[in-house]
Motif scaffolding. Sequence first.
Motif, PDB file in Angstrom:
ATOM      1  N   TYR A   1      79.030  41.657 -36.528  1.00 60.89           N
ATOM      2  CA  TYR A   1      78.883  41.569 -35.268  1.00 60.89           C
ATOM      3  C   TYR A   1      78.677  39.860 -34.870  1.00 60.89           C
ATOM      4  N   ALA A   2      78.163  39.254 -35.900  1.00 59.65           N
ATOM      5  CA  ALA A   2      78.115  37.768 -35.601  1.00 59.65           C
ATOM      6  C   ALA A   2      79.346  37.069 -35.410  1.00 59.65           C
ATOM      7  N   LEU A   3      80.483  37.572 -36.257  1.00 57.13           N
ATOM      8  CA  LEU A   3      81.857  36.876 -35.980  1.00 57.13           C
ATOM      9  C   LEU A   3      82.340  37.363 -34.854  1.00 57.13           C
ATOM     10  N   ARG A   4      82.090  38.611 -34.504  1.00 52.67           N
ATOM     11  CA  ARG A   4      82.639  39.203 -33.120  1.00 52.67           C
ATOM     12  C   ARG A   4      82.109  38.658 -32.300  1.00 52.67           C
ATOM     13  N   CYS A   5      80.873  38.184 -32.278  1.00 53.76           N
ATOM     14  CA  CYS A   5      79.980  37.299 -31.286  1.00 53.76           C
ATOM     15  C   CYS A   5      80.668  36.069 -30.990  1.00 53.76           C
ATOM     16  N   LEU A   6      81.150  35.358 -32.125  1.00 53.36           N
ATOM     17  CA  LEU A   6      81.565  34.039 -31.971  1.00 53.36           C
ATOM     18  C   LEU A   6      82.937  34.145 -31.453  1.00 53.36           C
ATOM     19  N   LYS A   7      83.767  35.068 -31.838  1.00 54.56           N
ATOM     20  CA  LYS A   7      85.116  35.255 -31.592  1.00 54.56           C
ATOM     21  C   LYS A   7      85.134  35.577 -29.989  1.00 54.56           C
TER      22      LYS A   7
ATOM     23  N   GLY B   1      85.539  28.158 -31.655  1.00 52.78           N
ATOM     24  CA  GLY B   1      86.728  27.915 -32.301  1.00 52.78           C
ATOM     25  C   GLY B   1      86.261  27.167 -33.714  1.00 52.78           C
ATOM     26  N   LEU B   2      86.339  27.753 -34.731  1.00 54.22           N
ATOM     27  CA  LEU B   2      85.790  26.960 -35.924  1.00 54.22           C
ATOM     28  C   LEU B   2      86.829  26.596 -36.973  1.00 54.22           C
TER      29      LEU B   2
ATOM     30  N   ALA C   1      75.309  33.293 -36.076  1.00 60.29           N
ATOM     31  CA  ALA C   1      76.269  32.645 -35.065  1.00 60.29           C
ATOM     32  C   ALA C   1      75.945  31.122 -34.830  1.00 60.29           C
ATOM     33  N   ASP C   2      74.742  30.857 -34.901  1.00 61.76           N
ATOM     34  CA  ASP C   2      74.255  29.370 -34.977  1.00 61.76           C
ATOM     35  C   ASP C   2      74.729  28.887 -36.319  1.00 61.76           C
ATOM     36  N   ALA C   3      74.487  29.503 -37.418  1.00 57.15           N
ATOM     37  CA  ALA C   3      74.362  28.866 -38.706  1.00 57.15           C
ATOM     38  C   ALA C   3      75.823  28.598 -38.893  1.00 57.15           C
ATOM     39  N   LEU C   4      76.623  29.389 -38.728  1.00 55.91           N
ATOM     40  CA  LEU C   4      78.061  29.553 -39.044  1.00 55.91           C
ATOM     41  C   LEU C   4      78.666  28.207 -38.481  1.00 55.91           C
ATOM     42  N   GLN C   5      78.407  27.988 -37.154  1.00 53.34           N
ATOM     43  CA  GLN C   5      78.926  26.908 -36.512  1.00 53.34           C
ATOM     44  C   GLN C   5      78.532  25.485 -37.091  1.00 53.34           C
ATOM     45  N   ALA C   6      77.338  25.487 -37.455  1.00 50.95           N
ATOM     46  CA  ALA C   6      76.466  24.190 -37.947  1.00 50.95           C
ATOM     47  C   ALA C   6      77.169  23.936 -39.568  1.00 50.95           C
TER      48      ALA C   6
END
Length: 466
Positions: A133-139, A144-145, A456-461
């Motif tokens: 769900y964290a990936l789905r949230c970002l998508k 855009g990573l 979601a925050d950590a993956l972007q960082a």
Amino acid sequence: MSAAVSRGAARAWALEHREEMVRDVMRLVRIPSVADPAGSGAAPFGPACAEALAEGLALCREHGFLARNLAGRCGVALWPGKTAESLGIFSHLDVVPAGEGWASPPFEPRVENGYIIGRGSGDNKGPAVAALYALRCLKELGAGLEHSVQLYLGCSEETGMADLVYYTQHEPQPVFSLVPDVNFPVCCGEKGILTADLTCRVEGSNLLDFGGGVASNAVPDRAFALLAGVPLTEVEPLLAGAPGVEAAAEGGKLRLTARGIAGHAAFPEGTESAIQKLAAFLAQNALVTGPAAGAMAFLAAAFGDAYGEGLDIDFRDEVSGRTTHVGGMARLSQGVLTQNINVRYCVRADQAALIRRLKARCSAGGFAVERLHNDPPCYTPPQHPAIAELLRAYEAVYGGGTEPYVMGGGTYARKLKNAVGFGPGVPDPAPLYGGGHQPNEGVRIQLLTNMIEIYADALQAIDRLV
């Protein structure tokens, strides 16, 4: 055009999708996915694990991700980024056996008091779904990573991690990975794990049967012994001084049972081994004869503590604290008593010396050490720049004053390069339900909701950093 997703936006999205997430977790918890070493073909870890993997990958596809089944051993869901290099999230869908002591069927999940109750809800199906769900949230919010992100779903984490060995042999590893199978804030290291079978021949004694435990990495909460030549009337007066031990006549023999407090082998505080309790009762009251008498005395002493002292392998260091040890399973078969051990030893321990001392102590107690397996520790220095970002993402939700830590648990992080454990657990001083490997296992829904925001925050960082 892609943009960064704020914590507030991620939090709102997580709250909006919370009930849907709970339903997805329960879909997986309904599957009794205990890994079966006798599995084969398309189900190398048994049909239940194959079913859980298929269901997990189906969830990933339903939420818009590419998903692959890797020979039935594990699966990977991919969110493509701008480059082929990837970040990883490693979770598992296999579970330990349910064991006894449940207030409701362990594979019929329910929601109660803000928890999802069922075997695997916390370890590790709930976190696996929250990561998805964290990936789905970002998508869905348009992030855009640079890196692709892969979500790994494993099927034998609890039984040796052969699934991950297969993965690392056939797939390129991510440049940095998170393992949502621990407590927050950041687990930067894991103790070494040593397992072995301690064996002793006990023919010629009145001990007809003995056993307890369901898994090597779980403190046993049930144990039993079957004795010949001991009348119930002799034992009944002794039971008053042995809470948790019961006796009953059985076909001219005596059956003794003991109850303890289950828990994870890595965290023995607050647990009580039923095997050790029963062995101590038998030894202290001279109820067993012949070689079994010495065997029970050894088990009582060897597992009378949880910090290696009984096996002469106690050690501590400033990085990882104390060595721990438990006797997960015991069985008597064809005159041979086998006691499995599970040791979590410190990052800086001398491994060769530990093994020598273990063998010497067991030999002195009449036991041989067989099928010894040593899985060395792993450690990422807290100064690694990614750890600072992970701490920041965690503290934005839970508050500051935290430090990375080393634990005794074993996760996928120990077999990956550049990987750390990252949530979703937080200490709960008064838990309403059991933790991983315990009866009535439950996970707080709010923990999983918070995990979506934090990940979601950590993956972007991390995407910007590595």
